[in-house]
Design an enzyme around this catalytic site. Structure first.
Site, PDB file in Angstrom:
ATOM      1  N   ASN A   1       0.875  -1.172   0.000  1.00 54.44           N
ATOM      2  CA  ASN A   1       0.000   0.000   0.000  1.00 54.44           C
ATOM      3  C   ASN A   1       0.910   1.218   0.000  1.00 54.44           C
ATOM      4  O   ASN A   1       1.540   1.528   1.006  1.00 54.44           O
ATOM      5  CB  ASN A   1      -0.888  -0.034   1.260  1.00 54.44           C
ATOM      6  CG  ASN A   1      -1.684   1.246   1.426  1.00 54.44           C
ATOM      7  OD1 ASN A   1      -1.747   2.075   0.522  1.00 54.44           O
ATOM      8  ND2 ASN A   1      -2.317   1.401   2.590  1.00 54.44           N
ATOM      9  N   TRP A   2       0.972   1.869  -1.144  1.00 54.66           N
ATOM     10  CA  TRP A   2       1.884   3.025  -1.251  1.00 54.66           C
ATOM     11  C   TRP A   2       1.333   4.261  -0.545  1.00 54.66           C
ATOM     12  O   TRP A   2       2.033   5.267  -0.438  1.00 54.66           O
ATOM     13  CB  TRP A   2       2.174   3.330  -2.735  1.00 54.66           C
ATOM     14  CG  TRP A   2       3.244   2.453  -3.321  1.00 54.66           C
ATOM     15  CD1 TRP A   2       3.686   1.245  -2.825  1.00 54.66           C
ATOM     16  CD2 TRP A   2       4.029   2.708  -4.499  1.00 54.66           C
ATOM     17  NE1 TRP A   2       4.690   0.745  -3.626  1.00 54.66           N
ATOM     18  CE2 TRP A   2       4.911   1.618  -4.659  1.00 54.66           C
ATOM     19  CE3 TRP A   2       4.056   3.740  -5.443  1.00 54.66           C
ATOM     20  CZ2 TRP A   2       5.828   1.549  -5.725  1.00 54.66           C
ATOM     21  CZ3 TRP A   2       4.960   3.669  -6.513  1.00 54.66           C
ATOM     22  CH2 TRP A   2       5.835   2.583  -6.639  1.00 54.66           C
ATOM     23  N   LYS A   3       0.074   4.196  -0.096  1.00 54.10           N
ATOM     24  CA  LYS A   3      -0.553   5.360   0.567  1.00 54.10           C
ATOM     25  C   LYS A   3      -0.370   6.595  -0.327  1.00 54.10           C
ATOM     26  O   LYS A   3      -0.375   6.465  -1.547  1.00 54.10           O
ATOM     27  CB  LYS A   3       0.030   5.546   1.971  1.00 54.10           C
ATOM     28  CG  LYS A   3      -0.056   4.256   2.781  1.00 54.10           C
ATOM     29  CD  LYS A   3       0.264   4.433   4.229  1.00 54.10           C
ATOM     30  CE  LYS A   3       0.129   3.078   4.925  1.00 54.10           C
ATOM     31  NZ  LYS A   3       0.257   3.175   6.373  1.00 54.10           N
TER      32      LYS A   3
ATOM     33  N   HIS B   1      -9.208   0.954   5.326  1.00 56.72           N
ATOM     34  CA  HIS B   1      -7.892   1.171   5.935  1.00 56.72           C
ATOM     35  C   HIS B   1      -8.061   2.091   7.149  1.00 56.72           C
ATOM     36  O   HIS B   1      -8.906   2.997   7.130  1.00 56.72           O
ATOM     37  CB  HIS B   1      -6.927   1.791   4.915  1.00 56.72           C
ATOM     38  CG  HIS B   1      -5.516   1.780   5.409  1.00 56.72           C
ATOM     39  ND1 HIS B   1      -5.038   2.726   6.276  1.00 56.72           N
ATOM     40  CD2 HIS B   1      -4.504   0.906   5.206  1.00 56.72           C
ATOM     41  CE1 HIS B   1      -3.779   2.438   6.575  1.00 56.72           C
ATOM     42  NE2 HIS B   1      -3.433   1.340   5.934  1.00 56.72           N
TER      43      HIS B   1
ATOM     44  N   GLU C   1      -6.484   4.550   8.116  1.00 55.71           N
ATOM     45  CA  GLU C   1      -6.360   5.986   7.817  1.00 55.71           C
ATOM     46  C   GLU C   1      -7.667   6.522   7.242  1.00 55.71           C
ATOM     47  O   GLU C   1      -8.033   7.675   7.468  1.00 55.71           O
ATOM     48  CB  GLU C   1      -5.158   6.210   6.884  1.00 55.71           C
ATOM     49  CG  GLU C   1      -3.847   6.008   7.644  1.00 55.71           C
ATOM     50  CD  GLU C   1      -2.702   5.422   6.841  1.00 55.71           C
ATOM     51  OE1 GLU C   1      -2.702   5.506   5.597  1.00 55.71           O
ATOM     52  OE2 GLU C   1      -1.779   4.854   7.488  1.00 55.71           O
TER      53      GLU C   1
ATOM     54  N   GLU D   1      -4.680  -4.910  10.738  1.00 52.59           N
ATOM     55  CA  GLU D   1      -3.673  -3.856  10.866  1.00 52.59           C
ATOM     56  C   GLU D   1      -3.908  -3.106  12.174  1.00 52.59           C
ATOM     57  O   GLU D   1      -4.707  -2.158  12.216  1.00 52.59           O
ATOM     58  CB  GLU D   1      -3.780  -2.876   9.693  1.00 52.59           C
ATOM     59  CG  GLU D   1      -3.479  -3.504   8.351  1.00 52.59           C
ATOM     60  CD  GLU D   1      -2.950  -2.487   7.345  1.00 52.59           C
ATOM     61  OE1 GLU D   1      -1.917  -2.781   6.733  1.00 52.59           O
ATOM     62  OE2 GLU D   1      -3.534  -1.406   7.194  1.00 52.59           O
TER      63      GLU D   1
ATOM     64  N   GLY E   1       3.171   2.340  10.659  1.00 51.26           N
ATOM     65  CA  GLY E   1       4.110   3.445  10.461  1.00 51.26           C
ATOM     66  C   GLY E   1       4.862   3.846  11.727  1.00 51.26           C
ATOM     67  O   GLY E   1       5.489   4.891  11.775  1.00 51.26           O
TER      68      GLY E   1
ATOM     69  N   SER F   1       4.187  -2.070  10.131  1.00 49.73           N
ATOM     70  CA  SER F   1       5.647  -2.093  10.300  1.00 49.73           C
ATOM     71  C   SER F   1       6.271  -3.440   9.935  1.00 49.73           C
ATOM     72  O   SER F   1       7.233  -3.869  10.576  1.00 49.73           O
ATOM     73  CB  SER F   1       6.032  -1.675  11.724  1.00 49.73           C
ATOM     74  OG  SER F   1       5.599  -0.352  11.977  1.00 49.73           O
TER      75      SER F   1
END
Ligand code: 13P
Length: 250
Positions: free
Chosen positions: A10-12, A96, A98, A168, A174, A213
């Protein structure tokens, strides 16, 4: 165990045309691990470019979110599952943390996105996970049950036959703090048991990825857990060396 392994990146909101070009240039010199599916989810605007670059490499390409409404229409700024499918995306991440925590997506909205994705033939990757506060209050299972339960009740257990779940924990994303293999296994086994309560066969075949992570040096111990079927990788998916290092782990 019988389930295939998937390592998804996932490159976000990271990357550029230049990064996509250099990533796939680097990829050309690499042999990909057997028996491991690879998927990359770039920012939406780079999907066509990544789809073109990934053609023939064996790497699938997906999106990071999708509109919860299936029909085209007056939804300024949104992109439908049909459109993602139309350009060749195969998967889409939904829920997700976020999206849930920064953009206020509810579990009901996430379930609608899951359903819209499946209606368009995309494989949804349903993300679930508790915050540190929720874990410390002893509410991890309650949170996971609610997030997964919304999809189970809106879409039915059979819908998980063409879907992927990603655990997650928000506190591990992160932060450099990975869940221990024991913590990951416990959460994954709990998620699988929630599905098994409705359908044993679907539960046994369901791929459940761990995200938070993951790095080349901790991937093997996580992937060795019975109910961990691969990873959803953020930062370490931006470089071929670390992405493939994870895919080759174990
Ligand atoms: P990191 O691997 O950067 O912790 O991100 C995990 C993640 O959120 C993947 O969706």
């Amino acid at each position: 165990m019988g389930r295939n392994r998937l390592v998804a990146g996932n490159w976000k909101m990271n990357g550029s045309s230049a990064l996509i070009q250099s990533f796939f240039d680097d990829m050309k010199n690499q042999s990909l691990p057997d028996q491991v599916g690879l998927l990359l989810c770039p920012p939406l605007v780079y999907l066509p470019e990544m789809l073109a670059a990934a053609r023939g490499t064996g790497i699938s390409v997906g999106a990071q979110t999708v509109c919860e409404t299936a029909e085209a229409g007056a939804f300024t700024g949104e992109v439908s599952a049909e459109m993602l499918s139309d350009i060749g995306a195969s998967h889409v991440i939904v829920g997700h943390s976020e999206r849930r925590h920064i953009y206020g997506e509810s579990s009901d909205m996430v379930a609608s996105k899951f359903s819209a994705a499946q209606s368009a033939g995309l494989v949804p990757i349903l993300c679930v996970g508790e915050t540190l506060e929720e874990r410390e209050a002893g509410n991890m299972e309650t949170v996971l049950a609610e997030q997964l339960g919304c999809v189970l009740s809106q879409c039915g257990a059979s819908a998980l036959g063409q879907a992927i779940v990603a655990y997650e924990p928000v506190w591990a994303i992160g932060t450099g703090k990975t869940a221990s293999p024991e913590q990951a296994q416990a959460a994954h086994a709990f998620l699988r048991s929630q599905v098994a309560a409705q359908d044993d066969t679907i539960a046994a075949g369901l791929q459940i990825l761990y995200g938070g992570s993951v790095k080349p040096d901790n991937a093997a111990e996580l992937f060795a857990c019975e109910d961990v079927d691969g990873g959803l990788i953020g930062g370490a998916s931006l470089k071929v060396e670390s992405f493939l290092g994870i895919a080759r782990a174990g």
